[in-house]
Design a protein around this motif. Structure first.
Motif, PDB file in Angstrom:
ATOM      1  N   GLN A 125      -4.741   2.008  -0.057  1.00  0.00           N
ATOM      2  CA  GLN A 125      -5.361   0.930   0.716  1.00  0.00           C
ATOM      3  C   GLN A 125      -6.731   0.588   0.111  1.00  0.00           C
ATOM      4  O   GLN A 125      -7.399   1.442  -0.476  1.00  0.00           O
ATOM      5  CB  GLN A 125      -5.560   1.363   2.168  1.00  0.00           C
ATOM      6  N   LEU A 170       2.990  -3.247  -6.550  1.00  0.00           N
ATOM      7  CA  LEU A 170       2.925  -1.790  -6.418  1.00  0.00           C
ATOM      8  C   LEU A 170       2.744  -1.428  -4.934  1.00  0.00           C
ATOM      9  O   LEU A 170       1.644  -1.101  -4.496  1.00  0.00           O
ATOM     10  CB  LEU A 170       1.741  -1.236  -7.230  1.00  0.00           C
ATOM     11  N   PRO A 171       3.813  -1.474  -4.153  1.00  0.00           N
ATOM     12  CA  PRO A 171       3.687  -1.289  -2.702  1.00  0.00           C
ATOM     13  C   PRO A 171       3.096   0.051  -2.272  1.00  0.00           C
ATOM     14  O   PRO A 171       2.527   0.158  -1.204  1.00  0.00           O
ATOM     15  CB  PRO A 171       5.116  -1.442  -2.176  1.00  0.00           C
ATOM     16  N   GLY A 172       3.179   1.079  -3.072  1.00  0.00           N
ATOM     17  CA  GLY A 172       2.647   2.390  -2.699  1.00  0.00           C
ATOM     18  C   GLY A 172       1.187   2.580  -3.042  1.00  0.00           C
ATOM     19  O   GLY A 172       0.640   3.669  -2.859  1.00  0.00           O
ATOM     20  N   TYR A 208      -2.674  -2.154 -13.011  1.00  0.00           N
ATOM     21  CA  TYR A 208      -2.083  -3.429 -12.663  1.00  0.00           C
ATOM     22  C   TYR A 208      -2.639  -4.443 -13.652  1.00  0.00           C
ATOM     23  O   TYR A 208      -3.809  -4.826 -13.568  1.00  0.00           O
ATOM     24  CB  TYR A 208      -2.419  -3.834 -11.222  1.00  0.00           C
ATOM     25  N   SER A 211      -2.740   8.650  -2.649  1.00  0.00           N
ATOM     26  CA  SER A 211      -2.915   7.473  -1.806  1.00  0.00           C
ATOM     27  C   SER A 211      -4.165   7.585  -0.938  1.00  0.00           C
ATOM     28  O   SER A 211      -4.650   6.586  -0.413  1.00  0.00           O
ATOM     29  CB  SER A 211      -1.678   7.239  -0.928  1.00  0.00           C
ATOM     30  N   ARG A 228      -3.601  -8.154  -4.317  1.00  0.00           N
ATOM     31  CA  ARG A 228      -2.730  -8.758  -5.336  1.00  0.00           C
ATOM     32  C   ARG A 228      -1.791  -7.704  -5.934  1.00  0.00           C
ATOM     33  O   ARG A 228      -0.602  -7.939  -6.112  1.00  0.00           O
ATOM     34  CB  ARG A 228      -3.600  -9.383  -6.433  1.00  0.00           C
ATOM     35  N   ARG A 268      -0.817  -4.832  -4.612  1.00  0.00           N
ATOM     36  CA  ARG A 268       0.107  -4.221  -3.648  1.00  0.00           C
ATOM     37  C   ARG A 268       1.437  -4.960  -3.575  1.00  0.00           C
ATOM     38  O   ARG A 268       2.446  -4.380  -3.181  1.00  0.00           O
ATOM     39  CB  ARG A 268      -0.532  -4.134  -2.263  1.00  0.00           C
ATOM     40  N   VAL A 269       1.472  -6.213  -3.987  1.00  0.00           N
ATOM     41  CA  VAL A 269       2.731  -6.961  -4.020  1.00  0.00           C
ATOM     42  C   VAL A 269       3.655  -6.324  -5.059  1.00  0.00           C
ATOM     43  O   VAL A 269       4.845  -6.115  -4.803  1.00  0.00           O
ATOM     44  CB  VAL A 269       2.481  -8.452  -4.344  1.00  0.00           C
TER      45      VAL A 269
END
Length: 187
Positions: free
Chosen positions: A42, A37-39, A121, A98, A32, A34-35
Motif C-alpha cells: 500500500q 502488480l496487485p500484490g 514497475y 507487503s 498506477r 497496483r493495476v
C-alpha cells in the motif's frame, strides 16, 4: 542479457531520468503500478519505509517529460536495504514485504547486510531506467551488499536472468531456491 556490471548507463541517461519521488507522486506511482502488480504494498507502507530510508524508492521517467518543479514518475524501482535479521527473514521466506518491519530495514546512513529488490514497475521504454536506478545502490554505503529478488512472473524471471541475477539465493549458509541473487560481496 545485459549484466548490471556491463550496462552503459550514460546512453540510457540521455533518454531517461531517475529521481526520488515525494508524497503525492509516491501515491500516484503506487496506484498506477497496483493495476499491473496487485500484490504491491500500500502507498502508506511505501511512505513509511521511504521516510525511514529515502533511498528505497527511485522514480523513472522519460527525459522529455521531466520537470524538476513538478516531477512525475512513470515507473519506479524500489529496494529494501536489510540488516542481518532482515536478511535472515528474507532467505527463510518469512519477511513480510507487503508491510516490512522497519527494525529490519537499514537507515540511509547504515550499511545493509543485503538489498532486496522490493518492486519494479517500468513498462515499455522505462525498463531502460532500471539500470539507472540500480546505480543508486552502487554508492559506498550500499556497495558490496548482495542484491536479492524474487521473480513473480515469467517476464520477471527472464528479466532477472538477463541482468545477471542467479537463480537460488543464499545468506548466512541458508539457501532459498525461489529467489534470485546478484553477488557483489566478492566483487
Amino acid at each position: 542479457g545485459h549484466s548490471l556490471n556491463g550496462i552503459d548507463t550514460q546512453k540510457l541517461a540521455r533518454r531517461l531520468v531517475v529521481f526520488t519521488p515525494g508524497g503525492r507522486e509516491i501515491d500516484a506511482l503506487v496506484a498506477r503500478a497496483r493495476v499491473a502488480l496487485p500484490g504491491l504494498a500500500q502507498a502508506s507502507v511505501v511512505h513509511r519505509v521511504a521516510s525511514h530510508n529515502p533511498d528505497v524508492l527511485w522514480a523513472i521517467t522519460r527525459r522529455q517529460h521531466f520537470d524538476s518543479a513538478a516531477p512525475k514518475g512513470e515507473g519506479f524501482l524500489a529496494f529494501l536495504p536489510l540488516n542481518d535479521a532482515g536478511m535472515q527473514q528474507l532467505i527463510a521466506g518469512q519477511l513480510d514485504a507487503s508491510n516490512p518491519d522497519l527494525a529490519l530495514v537499514t537507515a540511509q546512513h547504515e550499511k545493509p547486510a543485503g538489498i532486496y529488490v522490493w518492486a519494479a514497475y517500468a513498462p515499455g521504454v522505462l525498463v531502460g531506467g532500471i539500470p539507472l536506478a540500480f546505480e543508486k545502490v552502487w554508492t559506498p554505503t550500499y556497495q558490496g551488499a548482495d542484491l536479492y529478488s524474487r521473480g513473480i512472473t515469467v517476464d520477471g524471471y527472464r528479466f532477472l536472468d538477463a541482468l545477471g541475477f542467479e537463480r537460488g539465493a543464499s545468506y548466512g549458509g541458508v539457501t532459498n531456491t525461489h529467489m534470485h541473487m546478484f553477488r557483489r560481496s566478492d566483487a
